[in-house]
Design a protein around this motif. Structure first.
Motif, PDB file in Angstrom:
ATOM      1  N   ALA A  60       9.093  -1.440   1.136  1.00  0.00           N
ATOM      2  CA  ALA A  60       7.133  -2.721   0.284  1.00  0.00           C
ATOM      3  C   ALA A  60       6.625  -2.326   0.851  1.00  0.00           C
ATOM      4  O   ALA A  60       5.087  -2.238   0.753  1.00  0.00           O
ATOM      5  CB  ALA A  60       7.830  -3.030  -0.796  1.00  0.00           C
TER       6      ALA A  60
ATOM      7  N   ALA B 130      14.648  -3.362   1.715  1.00  0.00           N
ATOM      8  CA  ALA B 130      13.639  -3.013   0.454  1.00  0.00           C
ATOM      9  C   ALA B 130      11.953  -3.778   0.439  1.00  0.00           C
ATOM     10  O   ALA B 130      11.034  -3.245   0.266  1.00  0.00           O
ATOM     11  CB  ALA B 130      14.269  -3.718  -0.948  1.00  0.00           C
TER      12      ALA B 130
ATOM     13  N   ARG C 239       4.584   0.767   2.605  1.00  0.00           N
ATOM     14  CA  ARG C 239       3.990   1.192   1.189  1.00  0.00           C
ATOM     15  C   ARG C 239       2.326   0.240   1.041  1.00  0.00           C
ATOM     16  O   ARG C 239       0.935   1.332   1.592  1.00  0.00           O
ATOM     17  CB  ARG C 239       4.356   1.151   0.151  1.00  0.00           C
ATOM     18  N   GLN C 240       2.777  -0.981   1.248  1.00  0.00           N
ATOM     19  CA  GLN C 240       1.455  -1.758   0.975  1.00  0.00           C
ATOM     20  C   GLN C 240       0.089  -1.670   2.100  1.00  0.00           C
ATOM     21  O   GLN C 240      -1.201  -1.564   1.596  1.00  0.00           O
ATOM     22  CB  GLN C 240       2.395  -3.230   0.410  1.00  0.00           C
TER      23      GLN C 240
END
Length: 220
Positions: free
Chosen positions: A104, A100, A107-108
Motif C-alpha cells: 500500500a 500489505a 502504491r501511494q
C-alpha cells in the motif's frame, strides 16, 4: 477223661466271598474319587476363604499423586502446543500485515510522485519528500528548484486515473514494489489531457513504523 470236641474246618462259618470287581468299575471309581475329594476340599472351610487352586488377581489402581502428575504433564503439553500454534499463527498474520502495508505504501508513493499540479506544486512535492529517505530523497530535493519554474510556466497538471501495484519481495524491514500508473496529463500546449502510462520500481525501507522509498526508477 474229658473229651474236647473240636469243630471241623468244614463246620466253621465261611467268610462271605467278595464279589468280583470288573476293570470297568475300577476305572470309574478311580476317576470319580479324585473329583469327589477335590469338591469336598473346596466345599470345606469358611465361605470367605479363597478356593484352592484359584489365583488371586490383583487390580492395579493409580495413586492420587500419580494422577495429579499425569494431569499436570498433559496440561503442560497442551499449553506448549497451543503456544506454538498461536505464535505461528501470529507470525503468519504479522508477515501478511507487513507485506500489505509495504504494498500500500509503494502504491501511494508512486501515485504521489506522478501527481503534480502547477497550482499546488509545493504541497505535491512535499508529500513525496515526506515519504522518501536516503539517496532518493536527496536527489529529488535537489531537482525541485529547477523543476518548479518549468511546471509553473507550462501549467502542467498530472493526475492518476489508475494504479496497480505488486510486491516483488519483502521482509520485516525492506520491500521491492512495482507500480503501473495511468496518468492523464495536460499542459499549456496540450489542454486536453493525454493518458500517459508509467511503470515504476520502488525500493522501500522501514523507518520507524512507516515505509519510505529509498530508490525509484522508471522501468519498461
Amino acid at each position: 477223661m474229658t473229651m474236647v470236641t473240636t469243630r471241623s474246618e468244614t463246620e466253621r462259618p465261611q467268610r462271605a466271598e467278595r464279589s468280583p470287581v470288573s476293570s470297568t468299575d475300577r476305572e470309574t471309581r478311580e476317576t470319580r474319587e479324585p473329583h469327589e475329594l477335590t469338591d469336598a476340599a473346596v466345599g470345606s472351610g469358611p465361605p470367605d476363604a479363597p478356593r484352592a487352586g484359584l489365583r488371586c488377581v490383583r487390580t492395579w489402581r493409580p495413586t492420587p499423586r500419580l494422577l495429579w502428575t499425569v494431569t499436570a504433564v498433559l496440561l503442560l503439553a497442551a499449553v506448549a502446543v497451543t503456544a506454538t500454534l498461536g505464535r505461528s499463527a501470529w507470525q503468519q498474520q504479522r508477515d501478511a500485515d507487513n507485506r500489505a502495508a509495504a504494498l500500500a505504501a509503494g502504491r501511494q508513493i508512486a501515485v504521489n510522485f506522478v501527481t503534480m499540479d502547477a497550482a499546488s506544486f509545493d504541497a505535491d512535492t512535499k508529500r513525496v519528500l515526506d515519504d522518501s529517505t536516503g539517496a532518493f530523497r536527496k536527489e529529488y530535493a535537489s531537482t525541485l528548484a529547477q523543476l518548479k519554474p518549468v511546471v509553473t510556466a507550462n501549467k502542467t497538471v498530472s493526475t492518476v486515473e489508475r494504479a496497480e501495484a505488486s510486491l516483488v519481495s519483502g521482509d520485516d524491514d525492506s520491500a521491492k514494489v512495482i507500480v503501473g500508473v495511468v496518468a492523464p496529463t495536460s499542459n499549456a500546449s496540450t489542454p486536453k489531457p493525454e493518458k500517459k502510462t508509467y511503470r515504476l520500481r520502488l525500493d522501500l525501507v522501514k523507518v520507524g513504523d512507516a515505509w519510505k522509498v529509498s530508490t525509484l526508477d522508471f522501468v519498461s
